[in-house]
Motif scaffolding. Structure first.
Motif, PDB file in Angstrom:
ATOM      1  N   GLU A  44       1.727   3.994  -2.925  1.00  0.00           N
ATOM      2  CA  GLU A  44       1.481   6.028  -3.190  1.00  0.00           C
ATOM      3  C   GLU A  44       3.062   6.434  -4.029  1.00  0.00           C
ATOM      4  O   GLU A  44       3.722   7.144  -4.014  1.00  0.00           O
ATOM      5  CB  GLU A  44       1.728   6.470  -1.684  1.00  0.00           C
ATOM      6  CG  GLU A  44       1.258   7.836  -1.911  1.00  0.00           C
ATOM      7  CD  GLU A  44       1.383   7.566  -0.198  1.00  0.00           C
ATOM      8  OE1 GLU A  44       0.624   7.256   0.764  1.00  0.00           O
ATOM      9  OE2 GLU A  44       1.365   9.137   0.073  1.00  0.00           O
ATOM     10  N   ASN A  86       7.183   8.237   1.874  1.00  0.00           N
ATOM     11  CA  ASN A  86       8.600   8.468   1.651  1.00  0.00           C
ATOM     12  C   ASN A  86       9.951   8.021   1.694  1.00  0.00           C
ATOM     13  O   ASN A  86      10.293   8.635   1.405  1.00  0.00           O
ATOM     14  CB  ASN A  86       7.812  10.179   2.497  1.00  0.00           C
ATOM     15  CG  ASN A  86       8.219   9.113   4.014  1.00  0.00           C
ATOM     16  OD1 ASN A  86       7.846   8.824   4.750  1.00  0.00           O
ATOM     17  ND2 ASN A  86       9.557  10.811   4.277  1.00  0.00           N
ATOM     18  N   TYR A 143       4.829  11.968  15.213  1.00  0.00           N
ATOM     19  CA  TYR A 143       4.066  12.470  14.268  1.00  0.00           C
ATOM     20  C   TYR A 143       3.503  13.828  14.690  1.00  0.00           C
ATOM     21  O   TYR A 143       2.671  14.576  13.861  1.00  0.00           O
ATOM     22  CB  TYR A 143       2.638  11.349  14.951  1.00  0.00           C
ATOM     23  CG  TYR A 143       2.252  10.003  14.365  1.00  0.00           C
ATOM     24  CD1 TYR A 143       3.738   9.627  13.486  1.00  0.00           C
ATOM     25  CD2 TYR A 143       1.733   9.159  14.416  1.00  0.00           C
ATOM     26  CE1 TYR A 143       3.664   8.676  12.515  1.00  0.00           C
ATOM     27  CE2 TYR A 143       1.467   8.191  14.709  1.00  0.00           C
ATOM     28  CZ  TYR A 143       3.254   7.354  14.230  1.00  0.00           C
ATOM     29  OH  TYR A 143       2.632   6.191  13.018  1.00  0.00           O
ATOM     30  N   ARG A 190       0.712  -1.083   0.198  1.00  0.00           N
ATOM     31  CA  ARG A 190      -0.448  -0.827   0.175  1.00  0.00           C
ATOM     32  C   ARG A 190       0.438   1.105  -0.146  1.00  0.00           C
ATOM     33  O   ARG A 190       0.251   2.339  -0.832  1.00  0.00           O
ATOM     34  CB  ARG A 190      -0.622   0.086   0.603  1.00  0.00           C
ATOM     35  CG  ARG A 190      -1.750  -1.342   1.557  1.00  0.00           C
ATOM     36  CD  ARG A 190      -2.996  -1.358   0.458  1.00  0.00           C
ATOM     37  NE  ARG A 190      -3.935  -0.337   0.733  1.00  0.00           N
ATOM     38  CZ  ARG A 190      -4.571  -0.139   1.667  1.00  0.00           C
ATOM     39  NH1 ARG A 190      -5.133  -1.182   2.801  1.00  0.00           N
ATOM     40  NH2 ARG A 190      -5.824   0.704   2.113  1.00  0.00           N
ATOM     41  N   SER A 191       1.769   1.757   0.582  1.00  0.00           N
ATOM     42  CA  SER A 191       2.968   1.989   0.587  1.00  0.00           C
ATOM     43  C   SER A 191       3.746   2.809  -0.827  1.00  0.00           C
ATOM     44  O   SER A 191       3.654   3.796  -1.167  1.00  0.00           O
ATOM     45  CB  SER A 191       4.098   2.271   1.915  1.00  0.00           C
ATOM     46  OG  SER A 191       3.316   1.789   2.957  1.00  0.00           O
ATOM     47  N   PRO A 209       5.164   1.034  10.321  1.00  0.00           N
ATOM     48  CA  PRO A 209       5.149   0.821   9.171  1.00  0.00           C
ATOM     49  C   PRO A 209       6.448   1.439   7.662  1.00  0.00           C
ATOM     50  O   PRO A 209       6.890   2.605   8.822  1.00  0.00           O
ATOM     51  CB  PRO A 209       3.654   1.086   8.449  1.00  0.00           C
ATOM     52  CG  PRO A 209       3.457   2.371   9.585  1.00  0.00           C
ATOM     53  CD  PRO A 209       4.098   2.298  10.216  1.00  0.00           C
ATOM     54  N   ILE A 210       6.483   0.615   7.051  1.00  0.00           N
ATOM     55  CA  ILE A 210       7.212   1.429   5.970  1.00  0.00           C
ATOM     56  C   ILE A 210       6.564   2.288   5.145  1.00  0.00           C
ATOM     57  O   ILE A 210       5.299   2.714   5.008  1.00  0.00           O
ATOM     58  CB  ILE A 210       7.599   0.350   4.867  1.00  0.00           C
ATOM     59  CG1 ILE A 210       8.343  -1.132   5.327  1.00  0.00           C
ATOM     60  CG2 ILE A 210       8.816   0.725   3.681  1.00  0.00           C
ATOM     61  CD1 ILE A 210       8.644  -2.061   4.736  1.00  0.00           C
ATOM     62  N   TYR A 211       7.030   3.725   5.211  1.00  0.00           N
ATOM     63  CA  TYR A 211       6.306   5.493   4.938  1.00  0.00           C
ATOM     64  C   TYR A 211       6.781   4.866   3.448  1.00  0.00           C
ATOM     65  O   TYR A 211       7.387   4.800   2.843  1.00  0.00           O
ATOM     66  CB  TYR A 211       6.428   6.290   5.495  1.00  0.00           C
ATOM     67  CG  TYR A 211       6.310   6.288   7.459  1.00  0.00           C
ATOM     68  CD1 TYR A 211       4.705   5.590   7.905  1.00  0.00           C
ATOM     69  CD2 TYR A 211       6.970   6.176   8.069  1.00  0.00           C
ATOM     70  CE1 TYR A 211       4.074   5.694   8.508  1.00  0.00           C
ATOM     71  CE2 TYR A 211       6.000   5.979   9.651  1.00  0.00           C
ATOM     72  CZ  TYR A 211       5.382   5.972   9.680  1.00  0.00           C
ATOM     73  OH  TYR A 211       4.954   5.798  11.153  1.00  0.00           O
ATOM     74  N   TRP A 246       6.080   8.498  19.408  1.00  0.00           N
ATOM     75  CA  TRP A 246       4.760   9.242  18.205  1.00  0.00           C
ATOM     76  C   TRP A 246       4.863  10.029  18.247  1.00  0.00           C
ATOM     77  O   TRP A 246       5.145  11.200  17.556  1.00  0.00           O
ATOM     78  CB  TRP A 246       4.049   9.489  18.787  1.00  0.00           C
ATOM     79  CG  TRP A 246       3.416   7.777  19.259  1.00  0.00           C
ATOM     80  CD1 TRP A 246       2.755   7.470  20.320  1.00  0.00           C
ATOM     81  CD2 TRP A 246       3.526   6.610  17.793  1.00  0.00           C
ATOM     82  NE1 TRP A 246       2.849   6.939  20.509  1.00  0.00           N
ATOM     83  CE2 TRP A 246       2.848   5.279  19.360  1.00  0.00           C
ATOM     84  CE3 TRP A 246       3.514   6.413  17.876  1.00  0.00           C
ATOM     85  CZ2 TRP A 246       3.084   4.364  19.203  1.00  0.00           C
ATOM     86  CZ3 TRP A 246       3.391   5.276  16.251  1.00  0.00           C
ATOM     87  CH2 TRP A 246       2.572   4.004  17.670  1.00  0.00           C
ATOM     88  N   PHE A 280      -0.997   3.966   5.646  1.00  0.00           N
ATOM     89  CA  PHE A 280      -0.051   4.691   6.548  1.00  0.00           C
ATOM     90  C   PHE A 280       0.894   5.188   6.578  1.00  0.00           C
ATOM     91  O   PHE A 280       1.317   6.288   5.319  1.00  0.00           O
ATOM     92  CB  PHE A 280       1.190   3.010   6.651  1.00  0.00           C
ATOM     93  CG  PHE A 280       0.151   2.204   6.148  1.00  0.00           C
ATOM     94  CD1 PHE A 280       0.250   1.370   7.224  1.00  0.00           C
ATOM     95  CD2 PHE A 280       0.152   1.161   5.392  1.00  0.00           C
ATOM     96  CE1 PHE A 280      -0.561   0.312   7.581  1.00  0.00           C
ATOM     97  CE2 PHE A 280      -0.313  -0.343   4.559  1.00  0.00           C
ATOM     98  CZ  PHE A 280      -1.131  -0.901   6.310  1.00  0.00           C
ATOM     99  N   LEU A 281      -0.011   6.645   7.199  1.00  0.00           N
ATOM    100  CA  LEU A 281       0.372   7.834   7.423  1.00  0.00           C
ATOM    101  C   LEU A 281       1.138   8.137   8.243  1.00  0.00           C
ATOM    102  O   LEU A 281       2.019   7.390   9.018  1.00  0.00           O
ATOM    103  CB  LEU A 281      -0.905   8.712   7.559  1.00  0.00           C
ATOM    104  CG  LEU A 281      -1.663   8.010   6.680  1.00  0.00           C
ATOM    105  CD1 LEU A 281      -2.835   9.367   6.610  1.00  0.00           C
ATOM    106  CD2 LEU A 281      -1.132   8.833   5.439  1.00  0.00           C
ATOM    107  N   ASN A 282       2.136   8.901   8.280  1.00  0.00           N
ATOM    108  CA  ASN A 282       3.012   9.597   9.306  1.00  0.00           C
ATOM    109  C   ASN A 282       2.913  11.114   9.513  1.00  0.00           C
ATOM    110  O   ASN A 282       3.798  12.025  10.674  1.00  0.00           O
ATOM    111  CB  ASN A 282       4.497   9.248   9.496  1.00  0.00           C
ATOM    112  CG  ASN A 282       5.135  10.109   8.187  1.00  0.00           C
ATOM    113  OD1 ASN A 282       4.446  10.544   7.660  1.00  0.00           O
ATOM    114  ND2 ASN A 282       6.093   9.471   7.388  1.00  0.00           N
TER     115      ASN A 282
END
Lengths: 381, 180
Positions: free
Chosen positions: A285, A363, B85, A281-282, A359-361, B82, B64-66
């Motif tokens: 993107e 960016n 974030y 999924r990452s 997760p593996i992001y 975190w 999957f966001l940061n």
């Protein structure tokens, strides 16, 4: 009708849609919700649910139910999956169609029970002793978890083989929108009328039909080497060699049907990602981001983790400057990728991150790709 | 509508995952695409918990966001894990009592004290949901509907209302941004 389901719930619903009528299991984080769902729903539908005393029992109960004619499944996670290996090996040998869900958590051993990982893909493939071939599938959304669960049952029934559904905790506990398909193709196993060998097939692509245990038909079942009629033969070379060859061939000759994937992005990429499960999924993107920056990028997402069609991946992947294999482990699928893209000719790099539920992001992937492209791409070592 | 995201961070037992579940249900009922993810430990109480919801009119490609549009911190237990974030998110709200550390850019809100005030200590999670409604992130009535089937609906509805009022009283200028 759209639903908001976790991956685990989607698997349970998919199983019911596929006609699963038997579940035995032992609870373990992060797979327990599948068991909860089946415990609640199966009795309502005339199915059977059994909480076993441990995972060893669970998998063997499921094999028994399967041989007696039920579409049967179990679900577990890493430590339980290790315990089930012996049973899965037995199921391969007696050709019992079963579905085993492994919700991957951080290992080895107890590891981090509530955190996601993708560390079981080689165990799913080779966890048993001896020559044995199974099928393993890896969904990357709850929607796909639903669909691939149905597929898992169909493959198991058609090829009389254990099918392992590998899902990671992100997808298992993450809730997303699922639209169950209106029409579900269900494979019904051929029940033998009698007179044919239940452990032999003239066509190596086709699994022999099986009489239901307890139906009065003649059936010998043994985990020892056996001939077409199920008679033990623990001396003869030909009997054993023909048996394991047939067990392999019924999987590998069906590669075109078993190998499922998604290809996304540029036809002839400079940056090729090969990934699976939640990680993909990452990557998707990252591919979008790279393409918006003018970099030709592509993702090949494997829905089937075993067997893998290496030639097809090579054909789809073309001649990239860099191949990146992001995984939530220290590098497992990359070993297959290196069989396709020779690391002495190509730049093949892993992007590995596991533990803590981080997760593996995307960016990180973009940065990695740009860094490697900037340094020239193809390996010169 | 662009893809949006809301994250909640707290300590095990505060109902962080519960709040995310209610929020996800409310947005889902609105017909949106929703992805809800969480990260927690094996503890029943205590331990670091993080849960978030991504929502959009089109399918969520990557959940999957940061960084998030709104980040609410209800407890500073292990909050250092975190930090990214907190650094990258647009609007960071921290509880003024349970979060003792100071973070730059963070806006302090008396979420827990509000819950105490109305005699519902421990429902700061629902107060936070009401606060989000006050920020126009989500419709208050949708949240109320999503809470309908929960235990102690009356109390939850009261906490929701209190959080909503709190956000309006605080007159955050960010409120305007979210109503766009």
């Amino acid at each position: 009708m759209r639903k908001l389901l976790s991956g685990n719930e989607a698997i349970a619903e998919g199983a019911l849609a596929a006609g699963c009528s038997f579940f035995a299991g032992y609870p373990i984080t992060p797979s327990s919700e599948i068991m909860h769902y089946m415990a609640r729903e199966l009795p309502k539908r005339g199915g059977v649910f059994i909480q076993a005393e441990d995972e060893l029992a669970a998998v063997n109960i499921v094999i028994g139910a399967s041989l007696a004619g039920a579409k049967a499944m179990t679900a577990t996670s890493g430590p339980g999956f290790s315990l089930m290996q012996e049973g899965i090996g037995y199921a391969v040998m007696v050709e019992a169609p079963i579905v085993v869900v492994d919700v991957m958590r951080v290992g080895p051993a107890t590891g981090q029970a509530t955190k996601p990982a993708q560390g079981d893909i080689m165990q799913a493939r080779w966890g048993r002793h001896g020559d044995q071939y199974i099928v393993s599938l890896a969904p990357s959304t709850p929607q796909e978890a639903f669909e691939l669960t149905i597929e898992a049952f169909n493959i198991a029934e058609e090829l009389r083989v254990p099918v392992i559904l590998l899902i990671d905790e992100f997808i298992a506990h993450g809730r997303e929108v699922v639209v169950p398909p209106k029409l579900v193709t269900k494979y019904r196993r051929t029940v033998m009328e009698g007179g044919e060998e239940p452990f032999n097939s003239m066509n190596p692509r086709i699994a022999p039909p099986l009489p239901e245990l307890g139906s009065g038909k003649y059936l010998l079942i043994t985990g020892s080497t056996h001939d077409g009629w199920g008679y033990r033969d623990v001396h003869n070379f030909e009997t054993h060699f023909n048996l394991v060859k047939r067990l392999r061939d019924k999987i590998m000759l069906n590669l075109d049907r078993l190998f499922m994937y998604e290809a996304y992005g540029n036809e002839d990429p400079d940056v090729l990602f090969i990934s699976y499960g939640s990680t993909a999924r990452s990557v998707k993107e990252a591919v979008n981001e790279l393409r918006s920056r003018g970099v030709k990028a592509k993702l090949i997402r494997l829905k089937t983790l075993w067997p893998i069609d290496l030639e097809l991946i090579k054909r789809l992947g073309g001649d990239p400057k860099v191949v990146i294999v992001p995984e939530q482990n220290l590098g497992q699928l990359i070993m297959d990728v290196e069989r396709i893209y020779n690391p002495f000719e190509y730049r093949v790099i892993g992007c590995n991150k596991v533990g803590g539920g981080i997760p593996i992001y995307s960016n990180e992937l973009v940065e990695e790709a740009l860094k490697v492209l900037g340094s020239g791409g193809k390996a010169s070592n | 509508m662009k893809e949006r995201s809301v994250c909640l961070i707290g300590s095990g037992g505060q109902g962080v995952v519960f709040a995310a579940t209610v929020l996800a249900n409310a947005l889902f009922a609105k017909g949106l695409y929703v992805a809800q993810l969480q990260n927690y430990g094996a503890e029943v109480r205590g331990g670091s918990v993080m849960a978030y919801v991504v929502f959009s009119e089109s399918e969520v490609v990557n959940p999957f966001l940061n960084s998030f549009n709104v980040l609410i911190v209800l407890h500073d237990f292990n909050v250092s894990s975190w930090m990214k974030y907190l650094e990258y998110s647009n609007l960071v709200i921290v509880d003024d009592l349970l979060v003792s550390k100071n973070f730059c850019r963070a806006i302090k809100a008396p979420l827990f004290r509000k819950a105490l005030e109305i005699g519902l200590a421990g429902r700061e999670n629902v107060v936070a949901l009401g606060f989000l409604a006050g920020l126009n992130v989500v419709d208050k009535d949708d949240l109320k509907k999503a809470l309908m089937n929960t235990r102690d609906f009356e109390q939850n509805a009261k906490a929701l209302e209190a959080g909503y009022e709190l956000a309006l009283q605080m007159r955050l200028k960010e409120l305007q941004e979210f109503s766009k």
